[in-house]
Design an enzyme around this catalytic site. Structure first.
Site, PDB file in Angstrom:
ATOM      1  CG  HIS A  59      -0.329   0.128   2.520  1.00  0.00           C
ATOM      2  ND1 HIS A  59       0.246  -0.954   3.158  1.00  0.00           N
ATOM      3  CD2 HIS A  59      -0.162   1.174   3.359  1.00  0.00           C
ATOM      4  CE1 HIS A  59       0.730  -0.579   4.326  1.00  0.00           C
ATOM      5  NE2 HIS A  59       0.500   0.722   4.469  1.00  0.00           N
ATOM      6  CG  HIS A  61       0.437   5.540   4.463  1.00  0.00           C
ATOM      7  ND1 HIS A  61      -0.669   5.779   5.244  1.00  0.00           N
ATOM      8  CD2 HIS A  61       0.819   4.269   4.731  1.00  0.00           C
ATOM      9  CE1 HIS A  61      -0.939   4.710   5.959  1.00  0.00           C
ATOM     10  NE2 HIS A  61      -0.054   3.779   5.659  1.00  0.00           N
ATOM     11  CE1 TYR A 125      -3.642   6.892  11.821  1.00  0.00           C
ATOM     12  CE2 TYR A 125      -2.857   7.090   9.549  1.00  0.00           C
ATOM     13  CZ  TYR A 125      -3.799   6.649  10.458  1.00  0.00           C
ATOM     14  OH  TYR A 125      -4.890   5.963  10.012  1.00  0.00           O
TER      15      TYR A 125
END
Length: 132
Positions: A59, A61, A125
């Site tokens: 993935h 970000h 995060y």
């Protein structure tokens, strides 16, 4: 970060996007450098400012700032289409082993607004959620 200005607009709009390759295959690590270059070139061309980019094996970000004239869905559509096309052009022999349908990215994505959050906060995060 902070406010940015254009002719008639003062804004501070930051988006956090996450999306995955088809079937969430872990295929991004070998093509990470060219994928990052593709994201950076696309953002330069469209006037998006990358605040943070993290490419995991399955993935991506992407934390960026954009003028309010750009809808989040437009940013995602642009980013996915350009990077998919370029990755297929550059890595077809590798990708066709995993992505037999010809696509590259899943249709779904996550978007959140991040307003006045610092890049450090976003990085923290991402580190905390990497196990998702």
């Amino acid at each position: 970060m902070g406010e940015k200005r254009s002719n008639h607009t003062v804004y501070n709009i930051n988006y956090h996007f996450v999306w995955c390759p088809k079937y969430r295959h872990t295929i991004l690590e070998p093509i990470e450098d060219s994928l990052e270059a593709s994201f950076r070139a696309m953002c330069d061309e469209y006037g998006y400012e990358i605040l943070s980019l993290h490419i995991s094996p399955d993935h991506v970000h992407l934390f960026l700032s954009a003028h309010p004239k750009h809808a989040p869905s437009e940013i995602v559509r642009t980013g996915k289409s350009i990077t998919a096309r370029e990755m297929w052009e550059q890595h077809e022999s590798y990708l066709k082993e995993y992505l037999w349908g010809g696509g590259f990215w899943e249709e779904s994505y996550y978007v959140g607004t991040a307003g006045d959050v610092s890049t450090d906060t976003i990085e923290q995060y991402i580190e905390r959620t990497e196990h998702v």
